[in-house]
Design a protein around this motif. Structure first.
Motif, PDB file in Angstrom:
ATOM      1  N   TYR A   2      -1.050  -1.866   2.810  1.00  0.00           N
ATOM      2  CA  TYR A   2       0.019  -2.230   1.887  1.00  0.00           C
ATOM      3  C   TYR A   2       0.703  -3.503   2.371  1.00  0.00           C
ATOM      4  CZ  TYR A   2      -0.406   1.947  -0.957  1.00  0.00           C
ATOM      5  OH  TYR A   2      -0.863   2.903  -1.824  1.00  0.00           O
ATOM      6  N   PRO A  21       4.804   6.873   8.672  1.00  0.00           N
ATOM      7  CA  PRO A  21       4.368   7.861   9.678  1.00  0.00           C
ATOM      8  C   PRO A  21       3.711   7.225  10.906  1.00  0.00           C
ATOM      9  CG  PRO A  21       2.850   7.869   7.811  1.00  0.00           C
ATOM     10  CD  PRO A  21       3.991   6.955   7.440  1.00  0.00           C
ATOM     11  N   CYS A  24       4.538   1.254  11.456  1.00  0.00           N
ATOM     12  CA  CYS A  24       3.925  -0.082  11.433  1.00  0.00           C
ATOM     13  C   CYS A  24       4.731  -1.091  10.624  1.00  0.00           C
ATOM     14  CB  CYS A  24       2.492  -0.008  10.936  1.00  0.00           C
ATOM     15  SG  CYS A  24       2.307   0.377   9.183  1.00  0.00           S
ATOM     16  N   ILE A  25       6.005  -0.763  10.285  1.00  0.00           N
ATOM     17  CA  ILE A  25       6.838  -1.719   9.551  1.00  0.00           C
ATOM     18  C   ILE A  25       7.937  -2.244  10.476  1.00  0.00           C
ATOM     19  CG2 ILE A  25       8.218  -2.146   7.482  1.00  0.00           C
ATOM     20  CD1 ILE A  25       6.962   0.335   6.224  1.00  0.00           C
ATOM     21  N   ILE A  34       4.633  -5.250   7.097  1.00  0.00           N
ATOM     22  CA  ILE A  34       3.745  -4.136   7.411  1.00  0.00           C
ATOM     23  C   ILE A  34       2.581  -4.683   8.217  1.00  0.00           C
ATOM     24  CG2 ILE A  34       2.079  -2.487   6.444  1.00  0.00           C
ATOM     25  CD1 ILE A  34       3.961  -2.307   3.973  1.00  0.00           C
ATOM     26  N   ASP A  41      -2.359   3.419   4.624  1.00  0.00           N
ATOM     27  CA  ASP A  41      -2.409   3.498   3.157  1.00  0.00           C
ATOM     28  C   ASP A  41      -1.854   4.806   2.598  1.00  0.00           C
ATOM     29  OD1 ASP A  41      -3.589   1.010   3.160  1.00  0.00           O
ATOM     30  OD2 ASP A  41      -5.630   1.749   2.884  1.00  0.00           O
ATOM     31  N   CYS A  42      -0.802   5.324   3.214  1.00  0.00           N
ATOM     32  CA  CYS A  42      -0.280   6.608   2.727  1.00  0.00           C
ATOM     33  C   CYS A  42       0.607   6.450   1.497  1.00  0.00           C
ATOM     34  CB  CYS A  42       0.491   7.314   3.834  1.00  0.00           C
ATOM     35  SG  CYS A  42       2.086   6.548   4.187  1.00  0.00           S
ATOM     36  N   GLY A  43       1.208   5.263   1.343  1.00  0.00           N
ATOM     37  CA  GLY A  43       2.046   5.008   0.174  1.00  0.00           C
ATOM     38  C   GLY A  43       3.484   5.489   0.282  1.00  0.00           C
ATOM     39  N   ALA A  44       3.864   6.072   1.418  1.00  0.00           N
ATOM     40  CA  ALA A  44       5.230   6.611   1.568  1.00  0.00           C
ATOM     41  C   ALA A  44       6.290   5.528   1.409  1.00  0.00           C
ATOM     42  CB  ALA A  44       5.373   7.293   2.933  1.00  0.00           C
ATOM     43  N   CYS A  45       6.009   4.337   1.911  1.00  0.00           N
ATOM     44  CA  CYS A  45       6.989   3.243   1.841  1.00  0.00           C
ATOM     45  C   CYS A  45       7.231   2.795   0.406  1.00  0.00           C
ATOM     46  CB  CYS A  45       6.519   2.073   2.696  1.00  0.00           C
ATOM     47  SG  CYS A  45       4.852   1.491   2.309  1.00  0.00           S
TER      48      CYS A  45
HETATM   49 FE1  SF4 Z   1       3.398   2.886   6.618  1.00  0.00          FE
HETATM   50 FE2  SF4 Z   1       2.186   4.373   4.761  1.00  0.00          FE
HETATM   51 FE3  SF4 Z   1       3.591   2.205   4.013  1.00  0.00          FE
HETATM   52 FE4  SF4 Z   1       1.276   1.907   5.311  1.00  0.00          FE
HETATM   53  S1  SF4 Z   1       1.561   2.783   3.257  1.00  0.00           S
HETATM   54  S2  SF4 Z   1       3.196   0.827   5.750  1.00  0.00           S
HETATM   55  S3  SF4 Z   1       1.302   3.677   6.692  1.00  0.00           S
HETATM   56  S4  SF4 Z   1       4.424   4.068   4.980  1.00  0.00           S
END
Ligand code: SF4
Length: 78
Positions: A2, A21, A24-25, A34, A41-45
């Protein structure tokens, strides 16, 4: 991976840092970045960004590609 785009520059909320998680930001001088080598690639952000500044690199518009390059430079990946 991302990528954080232009809208972050005016906002810099940093909410994304708390939810990542893999941690990495990081905050840079002009926006948050990032690390594309670490992002899983979890998409939480994406879900917590108040200005929708975060996109998957394959969904980026061509004009946004410099933001991925900026992130790679920021983390010294190339
Ligand atoms: Fe972090 Fe997930 Fe966002 Fe990647 S997609 S920067 S792992 S929160």
């Amino acid at each position: 991976a991302y990528v954080i785009l232009q809208p972050c520059m005016a906002e810099k909320s940093g909410d994304c840092v708390e939810v990542c998680p893999v941690d990495c930001i990081e905050e840079g001088p002009d926006q948050f970045y990032i690390d594309p080598d670490i992002c899983i690639d979890c998409g939480a952000c994406v879900a917590v960004c108040p200005v929708d500044a975060i996109v998957e690199e394959y969904e980026m518009n061509p004009e946004d590609e410099p933001f991925l390059e900026k992130a790679e430079k920021f983390f010294g990946n190339k």
